[in-house]
Each structure stands twice: as C-alpha cells, then as structure tokens.
Design an enzyme around this catalytic site. Sequence first.
Site, PDB file in Angstrom:
ATOM      1  N   ASP A   1       0.898  -0.991   0.093  1.00 42.14           N
ATOM      2  CA  ASP A   1      -0.028   0.078  -0.152  1.00 42.14           C
ATOM      3  C   ASP A   1       0.819   1.289  -0.012  1.00 42.14           C
ATOM      4  OD1 ASP A   1      -2.260  -1.680   0.142  1.00 42.14           O
ATOM      5  OD2 ASP A   1      -2.476  -1.375   2.211  1.00 42.14           O
TER       6      ASP A   1
ATOM      7  N   THR B   1      16.960   8.218 -20.656  1.00 40.39           N
ATOM      8  CA  THR B   1      18.020   7.303 -21.320  1.00 40.39           C
ATOM      9  C   THR B   1      18.116   5.915 -20.475  1.00 40.39           C
ATOM     10  OG1 THR B   1      20.182   6.954 -22.056  1.00 40.39           O
ATOM     11  CG2 THR B   1      19.741   8.610 -20.271  1.00 40.39           C
TER      12      THR B   1
ATOM     13  N   SER C   1      20.688   4.296 -20.221  1.00 39.09           N
ATOM     14  CA  SER C   1      21.742   4.327 -19.643  1.00 39.09           C
ATOM     15  C   SER C   1      22.121   4.988 -18.076  1.00 39.09           C
ATOM     16  CB  SER C   1      22.990   4.847 -20.576  1.00 39.09           C
ATOM     17  OG  SER C   1      22.620   4.248 -21.939  1.00 39.09           O
ATOM     18  N   ASN C   2      21.089   6.096 -18.130  1.00 39.34           N
ATOM     19  CA  ASN C   2      21.058   6.804 -16.796  1.00 39.34           C
ATOM     20  C   ASN C   2      22.694   7.573 -16.718  1.00 39.34           C
ATOM     21  OD1 ASN C   2      19.995   8.070 -14.505  1.00 39.34           O
ATOM     22  ND2 ASN C   2      20.977   6.329 -13.138  1.00 39.34           N
TER      23      ASN C   2
ATOM     24  N   GLY D   1      26.007   2.202 -22.470  1.00 36.03           N
ATOM     25  CA  GLY D   1      27.343   3.235 -23.104  1.00 36.03           C
ATOM     26  C   GLY D   1      28.458   3.100 -22.065  1.00 36.03           C
TER      27      GLY D   1
END
Length: 776
Positions: free
Chosen positions: A162, A534, A536-537, A581
Amino acid sequence: MAPPSPLPGKKRRIGVMTSGGDAPGMNGAVRAVVRMSISMGCEAYAIYEGYEGLVQGGNLIKKMDWDDVRGYLSEGGTLIGTARCKAFMERPGRLQAAKNMVMAGIDALIICGGDGSLTGADKFRKEWPGLLKELVDKKELTTMQQKTYEHLNIVGLVGSIDNDMSSTDATIGCYSSLARICEAIDCIDATAQSHQRAFVIEVMGRHCGWLALMAGVSTSADFIFIPEKPPSENWEEEMCTIIKRHREMGKRKTIVIVAEGAHDLGLNKVTPTRVKDLLSNVLKLDTRITTLGHVQRGGRPCAYDRMLSTLQGVEAVRAVLSATPDTPSPVVCVIENKIVRKPLLKAVEDTLEVAKAIEAKDFARAMHLRDAEFAEYRNAYITTTATNQPEKRLPKDKQLRIGIIHVGAPAGGMNAATRAAVAYCLTRGHTPVALHNGFPGLCRHHDDQPVGSVREMSWLDVEGWVSKGGSEIGTNRALPSDDMPKTAWCFENYRIDALFIVGGFEAFTAVSELRKARTEYAAFRIPIALLPATISNNVPGTEYSIGSDTCLNALVDYCDAIKQSASASRRRCFVVETQGGKSGYVATIAGLSIGATAVYTPEEGINIKMLARDIEHLRASFAKDRGQSKAGKLILRNEHASETYTTEVIANMIKEEAKGRFESRHAIPGHVQQGGTPSPMDRCRAIRLAVRCIEFLEESGAKLKEEAVADGTDAVVIGIKGASVVFGPMEKVEKEETNWKDRRPKDESWLQLKTIVDTLSGRPRPEDCCESCGRR
C-alpha cells in the site's frame, strides 16, 4: 539448555523476520540481512512465520548459512512465512518470545512488515528489560544470562504494497503491486477501447490511496477515488461532467479507479457498484467492474523492489552494528534516491495520524501527513486529466508556444512526459508544438505537405500515450549543430517561445549547443528545460533518468529466464552483455537485482587478474554446489567494459578454465533492454518531472531575452539528487559535473553500490586472493 556464548567484540546474532501482509521484495530483504550479517562476521537467524515463530521457538528459529538464501531475490511473497499472532499481543506471549530469543543467543531483531508489526517490535524492545527480569524471577533465566542479553536492538524495514508508511517515499513491494495494477489496466484498456466501454477498477488501499493515485497517473484514468482526498460534495455531477467531456472530445474508453477505502466527504463509502450505476444510468455507458484483489500482492518483485529491499537490508545490518543501548529504534526509509534512517516510532505515529485525520474529516491534514511527493502527484494528475479548468488558465500575454522535442535513443516514459507536457500546456493556455523526429526532422521536414514535422498538439492527440513505449513524435541522435542556422530559422519562423527537450546524453549535448549559440542566434534566447530520458542513466545533473527503470525490468526478466536455464543445468554460468554506453549503472543495478556473481563496468575495467579471481571463485562455487538446486551463475558485463575482454571472450575463457567441470555460455539481450511498455515508475516520474519542467518554462518565459542571455539560468536540466528534485543550470553542470570524454557524470552516485553487489555475491576481494592464481 543454555544459550550460546556471546560473539566476540561487536559481532551480533541478528534475527530477521517478515510480518503482516506479504509483499514482493521481502525475500530480497531477508537475503540481504543474512548475507550482510555473515560478511560482517555476525550470525544470522531466520524467524519463520513472523511473531508466531518468535513465540513458539524451536525449529521456527533457524540459523541461516550463506547458501540458504540462494535464489531468494526473484521469489514473490515471503519464503520464511508470515502469520497473525494473537499470543504476541499479550504479555505472556512476549515473555515466551523473549526467552526463545535469549536461548537462541539473538540480541538484535530486524523486522520487515507494516506499521502494526513495527509497533509491536518497538513495544517488545521497551518491555525487554522487564521481560528478562520476570524470567529471572521465575527461574527460567539466570542473572548472568539476563546481564548478557540486557539490551535488544530493533530495526524496521517497511514491507507493504500500500505504501502507507509516513517518512518514506516507497515501501518494499509497492512498485511491484503498482506494476500488476497497471498491467491489468493496460489489458482492460484494449477491450474498453474496442467496445467503447467504461470500467470501474477497485484496487487495494484501505487507509492509503497511493496505489489508486499512482495507477491513475500511470494509466491516465478519467477519475480516481482515494481516502485522503475525497471528491467534492457534488462528485457525482463532477465525475459525469469530466467523463462526458472526454467522450465528446473523441475518447472511446473510460477508466475510473476506486481505492478499497474510498469515501465521500461525509465518510460514506464510495463503492465500485455505486460508480458503475452512475456511469450506466446517467451517461448510458456500457460499464463493467473489475476487482483486482490479491493479484496485486503476488508475483515476482520488480527490479526496483529487489534493489530497494537489498539496499535496505544492508542498511539495517549496519544500523544494528552501529547501535548503542540508547539508540532509538530506526526504520530504514528511502527519500527520492537516498536510503536514510528515521525514528521508527515517529514514522508509525505519523502513519496512524493519517487514519485519525481522515476519521476526523480533516482531509487537508491527511494530505499534509503524506509526503510532499503524494500531493505533487495528485496535483499533476488533476492538471493533466481534467480538460476544462478555466481558473488555471494564464492571461494571454503570459501564454507561450512551447516546443517539445525528443533527442537520442528511445526510452520508456518519453511519451508519458510528452502527454503530461501537452496536457499541462493546454490547461494553462500555452500552445504545445511537437517537433517531430528530432532536429533533422525539424530542419528537413518542417514544411512537408500535407503534414510537416512542426505540429500543434491537442489533448486527444496524446490521449493513450502514457502506456506507450518508444517515441510517438520520433527521436533522433543528430544535434542542432548539424545545421544551426536552419534550426534557428525554424525556431524563429514557428515562434517557439520555450523548449522542452526529452532525451539522453545527445539531448544534454544539444541543450549545451543551443545555449552556447545564443550569442549568435537570438532565436535560442528562450527558456530551455531538459528532462533526462535514457536507459543508460548517464546524463549529468541527475541520479535518475526516465527509461532506466523500464530497462532494468526488461533486463531482470531476461536474466531471470537465463538463470532458470543455468540452474536447470546446475553447472552452467552465463555471461550476459548489458547496454549502458560507458556508464556501468545498468549492469550494476541489474547485478544487485539478480544476485550476479560478478559485474564488469567501464568505470572499473577488466584485467587478467580480475578474471583469474572470478574464474577461481566460480570453480570453488561449483565444486561446493554439487547436487544443489538453483546453482546457476550469472556474470554481467557492460558493453564497453573492455575492448579486449569481450562478452564472448570471457565466456570462452571461463569454459576453457573449467576443464569440463562446468559450462559457460554468453548471451546478448541487445535492444530488448530498451523495454516495451514503460514501467509505472518511469511513467509516474516522467509525468511529475515534465509538469515541473513546463512550470519552470512558464516562470522563466516572463524574462526578457537579454536577461536570459545575461544570467544563463533559464537553460536547465531537471534531476533527482539524493533526497531532492533540482534544476541544474546547464553552464554549471557542463563545467563542473560532466565527463565529456566518456559521456557520463564525473561523480556517479551509484558507484558505491558496486561494493554491495560484490559483498552479497561472495565475490572475493583482491587483497584476499593470490595475485598469480586468483585463489583465496
């Protein structure tokens, strides 16, 4: 029978239990507590069946070894069980529980459960000295045993679908449950659309509307009912008006979400049947009811819940080891992206206050007691769903033409962000203008006939985009510098007053180029906001990019299937190549979520000594695993971790060194990692951050163009950093936070998690191994 002797120094015997309703991710917490305890030189005990096991003792309190929790991460529910225990509610039951703990030598307890379970645990700690004294008086313990175990430390982890605990943004299990709900509604959407039907969907949430609210945001539901904020007195008319308007605009389906604890302002229950009757009788819609029930609670945990439960379990052990007898019991929480400890009792008190505020009809206080994010999501939902809100419309002179463009590779949540931006713009009186197919589409096809790439957007254009993957307006990696004069001409010609860019590192680079070109091109002297999106962060200025959660879920599902194959064969290791990447974020978080044996990242690189250690570790593990189940191994390698040691090369090296004792294969999921349907987290965060971006653009739009160039603060990247949402000025982020060579931030907050991955997998450290052969 006497209890075991205390462990030397600060080492502890730590008990872990799950209590209350089960939640996906609880097993990840148990695994993390057990393995972290052992790695710190402590002993770990699982208390089966919750407080019932504590009271009964015996075989229900079991010492855990490293391999006892193998395979726990991917399992739903709780493998050590949970049960209601009336006996523990009475003092005699707690007295017996105290004796059982002392006889097992346990002096610290980590509980994963809801507010009731955590309240009981803190009460147990407060009574602990008195319970031991009573046991001594009854001659069931000796004075020496009482002194040895005079202090009990309690640490709480919140396991609840919850998400009803104050002081934390998310509880273990809530995002897995939300994923079940969204998956069900996405399926219902298709049949509703086909038959032009209305569906009333009931979700869990007796005192908390988080699931209903976030499901409403994630699926663009037409109307929601939550306990904390009931609809207006004339809600029947208000709901029918909104739904009728949506139908008149061309919408073929209607979704209304009702939390099980929903009520009106007078606390009269709002039932799905009541809503259905209104839609059927007043609007004459063919309406059905779907109650999702316990489907919401079951199933495998999503990637986020695996990560959250693991990190919180590790932090809980650290909290135990750093505690003193006077340390108040903490509960481990998460605020945005940061794991923190909060006072357990205060968190429980605030949680209970919400129910009291609702009962007192003080709904403003109930909303205030929820975290600020809760109210922000509700406001974003209202602003982007209800189409006719004249009170929110800006004066003509403040209305803008806002360009919306996607740059880079597709990522889950791009369409949700675009839908939110368009809906918010229309509510405020702005004109949203989609620039299709990135900057090349703008420059080359802006005046195509019959339809060019520059198009004003309507509410109906983006209706239904929230659950769609990819990019509905098209995306492209090309940059404005490919034809800067033409880009500037298009901005000028189509009167773009502000720009909202959604994308990855290419989008970041594009904003940088536009900002620098302002001195030469007046058309770029406009507010610009970048929403990082993205898988890839790897965008500087934020710790979280839209699309990375969808990627992780897709990769974790893939790895679960691969691991099942490896385990079925028992003596097989898979080397899986991840995207990302030159950032190892995806590989590392996926490794944390699946229990990878090793993770190779570009930041750390790969060398022959590292491989020797890992191969020797595999040899030892497979030798020990003889005949055991769930013995498959996974190694994750980022695509750019090494030019020499490719995924296939590593798999072949392992196979060669195995000498037939075990097998090694490689697997490359490729673009599967971009995901299909965006995850609920990516949808929700995309909507919330997109609204924030458009708010920023309209606030900055009041500046004169000369001022914009002078101060440079109206070209920004929105990001989540630690416990805050921030706008980072591009000039500052470019200079101070960007590693341009490797296309990633200079400081990556997740790097510290690599150590946890290695610790929980049992991966040997370099200093513990022979440098030449890799053996311990």
